[in-house]
Design a protein around this motif. Structure first.
Motif, mmCIF file in Angstrom:
data_model
loop_
_atom_site.group_PDB
_atom_site.id
_atom_site.type_symbol
_atom_site.label_atom_id
_atom_site.label_comp_id
_atom_site.label_asym_id
_atom_site.label_seq_id
_atom_site.Cartn_x
_atom_site.Cartn_y
_atom_site.Cartn_z
ATOM 1 N N ILE A 6 0.853 -1.186 0.000
ATOM 2 C CA ILE A 6 0.000 0.000 0.000
ATOM 3 C C ILE A 6 0.889 1.236 0.000
ATOM 4 C CG2 ILE A 6 -1.850 1.200 1.207
ATOM 5 C CD1 ILE A 6 -2.553 -1.478 2.541
ATOM 6 N N THR A 7 0.726 2.068 -1.013
ATOM 7 C CA THR A 7 1.580 3.247 -1.141
ATOM 8 C C THR A 7 0.880 4.283 -2.003
ATOM 9 O OG1 THR A 7 3.847 3.990 -1.641
ATOM 10 C CG2 THR A 7 2.841 2.403 -3.168
ATOM 11 N N HIS A 8 1.527 5.451 -2.135
ATOM 12 C CA HIS A 8 0.989 6.524 -2.975
ATOM 13 C C HIS A 8 2.116 7.504 -3.275
ATOM 14 C CE1 HIS A 8 -1.492 9.873 -4.384
ATOM 15 N NE2 HIS A 8 -2.483 9.004 -4.509
ATOM 16 N N ALA A 9 2.063 8.088 -4.460
ATOM 17 C CA ALA A 9 3.085 9.054 -4.856
ATOM 18 C C ALA A 9 3.109 10.288 -3.964
ATOM 19 C CB ALA A 9 2.867 9.468 -6.313
ATOM 20 N N ASP A 10 2.036 10.548 -3.223
ATOM 21 C CA ASP A 10 2.048 11.688 -2.302
ATOM 22 C C ASP A 10 3.128 11.551 -1.236
ATOM 23 O OD1 ASP A 10 0.050 13.043 -3.585
ATOM 24 O OD2 ASP A 10 -1.537 12.523 -2.157
ATOM 25 N N GLY A 11 3.567 10.329 -0.979
ATOM 26 C CA GLY A 11 4.656 10.147 -0.026
ATOM 27 C C GLY A 11 5.946 10.803 -0.468
ATOM 28 N N LEU A 12 6.048 11.110 -1.754
ATOM 29 C CA LEU A 12 7.236 11.784 -2.293
ATOM 30 C C LEU A 12 7.116 13.297 -2.224
ATOM 31 C CD1 LEU A 12 7.592 9.557 -5.492
ATOM 32 C CD2 LEU A 12 8.765 9.260 -3.304
ATOM 33 N N THR A 13 5.958 13.808 -1.818
ATOM 34 C CA THR A 13 5.753 15.257 -1.770
ATOM 35 C C THR A 13 6.057 15.857 -0.405
ATOM 36 O OG1 THR A 13 3.406 15.130 -1.169
ATOM 37 C CG2 THR A 13 3.964 15.009 -3.531
ATOM 38 N N HIS A 14 6.361 15.037 0.565
ATOM 39 C CA HIS A 14 6.828 15.519 1.870
ATOM 40 C C HIS A 14 8.337 15.754 1.747
ATOM 41 C CE1 HIS A 14 7.616 15.897 6.112
ATOM 42 N NE2 HIS A 14 8.322 14.773 6.143
ATOM 43 N N VAL A 15 8.720 17.008 1.667
ATOM 44 C CA VAL A 15 10.106 17.380 1.361
ATOM 45 C C VAL A 15 10.780 17.926 2.615
ATOM 46 C CG1 VAL A 15 11.586 18.846 -0.073
ATOM 47 C CG2 VAL A 15 9.472 17.883 -1.022
ATOM 48 N N THR A 16 11.996 17.483 2.851
ATOM 49 C CA THR A 16 12.803 17.976 3.966
ATOM 50 C C THR A 16 14.044 18.679 3.423
ATOM 51 O OG1 THR A 16 13.845 15.794 4.104
ATOM 52 C CG2 THR A 16 11.989 16.209 5.582
#
Length: 306
Positions: A6-16
């Motif tokens: 279970i995943t989603h590309a939104d996980g790549l939009t949390h930027v540090t």
């Protein structure tokens, strides 16, 4: 039935910020390592406020949402940051864990691995910390208890850092058993064995630096596994942090990839003996190669043992 990813590309939009250990590349490396595996691939939904309120007050949810920057990053504490996509990513992480619970309890999968970020096990009731915004695994546990009617849910956290947030959120929840193994001493400084919960529902296992995988195996065999069997869970949730690996830059427990596979297999065997399905949620792991290799071994073992 298959294991769900279970995943989603939104996980790549949390930027540090540049150089931060909890970075976009972590999820990219994990997903790359899982390519080609025979998994049931599922889109992580967004958790709603009512879901987050299973563990956090609305005032806290609103405070995080109001702090989101339009551009760049905003610092919440010494090491926890927000970007414009952070709230959406965190909601997907929580929603993905809940979807995993729904799937395994509904007979759609034997097990599930939620590959999302940011992690969640350091977020306390009203405090973001340790890269974490919301208590993903704790919310998933409450979802299983309050909405699916379960009465015995186990959370096992083998991240190298103590899951202080999960402990805080489940401290008074007598329907759960929270087990956390962690390096001590190490940030955040919690997780002493004398922290046992309001209902003797917390088990903390302290592991000394440089103790290695054999020490971990002995601790689990003598202290953790008997307690899990006695509790006889209806659902096993795993906070799967891979930062106890020997190559990880943030700690010194010196586990190898085979240690994560062994621990996963043993936990799955106990769960299967009590008829409990398994949902695993990605937490830490900051050496990209070690993270990818260990996560792949973890998921392969889930597919083989559940």
């Amino acid at each position: 039935m298959a294991t769900a990813l279970i995943t989603h590309a939104d996980g790549l939009t949390h930027v540090t910020p540049a150089g931060h250990p909890e970075r976009v590349a972590r999820l990219e490396h994990v997903l790359h390592a899982l390519q080609g595996m025979d998994l049931l691939r599922v889109t992580a939904p967004e958790a709603e406020d009512e879901d987050l309120r299973l563990c956090h007050p609305q005032s806290y949810i609103d405070r995080i949402a109001a702090a989101l920057p339009r551009t760049g990053t905003r610092q919440l504490d010494a090491d926890t940051f927000l970007s414009a996509g952070s709230m959406r990513a965190a909601r997907r992480a929580v929603g993905g864990a809940m979807r995993g619970v729904d799937m395994v309890l509904g007979g759609e999968a034997n097990s599930a691995f939620c590959a999302m970020r940011p992690p969640g096990h350091h977020a306390e009731r009203e405090t973001p910390m340790g890269f974490c915004l919301f208590g993903t695994v704790a919310i998933a546990a409450k979802h299983a208890l309050d909405r699916h009617g379960l009465s015995r849910v186990v959370v096992v956290d083998f991240d190298v850092h103590h899951g202080n947030g999960t402990q805080d959120l489940l401290w008074d929840e007598k329907r759960t058993l929270f087990v956390s193994s962690q390096q001590m001493p190490l940030w955040p400084g919690t997780g002493s064995p004398d922290e046992t919960g309001a209902h003797d529902n917390v088990l903390n296992v302290a592991l000394v630096p440089d103790s290695g995988g054999n020490t971990m195996r002995s601790a689990y065999e003598t202290r953790v596994f008997p307690r899990l069997r006695e509790f006889a869970p209806e659902l096993l949730l795993i906070s799967a942090g891979f930062d106890a690996h020997a190559d990880d830059p943030l700690a010194q427990l010196n586990w190898e990839t085979v240690d994560f596979a062994w621990l996963t297999a043993e936990l799955c065997a106990i769960a299967k003996a009590s008829g409990a399905p398994v949902v695993s949620v990605l937490e830490g792991g900051y050496d990209l190669a070690a993270l990818a290799e260990s996560a792949a071994a973890h998921v392969i073992t889930l597919t083989e043992k559940t």
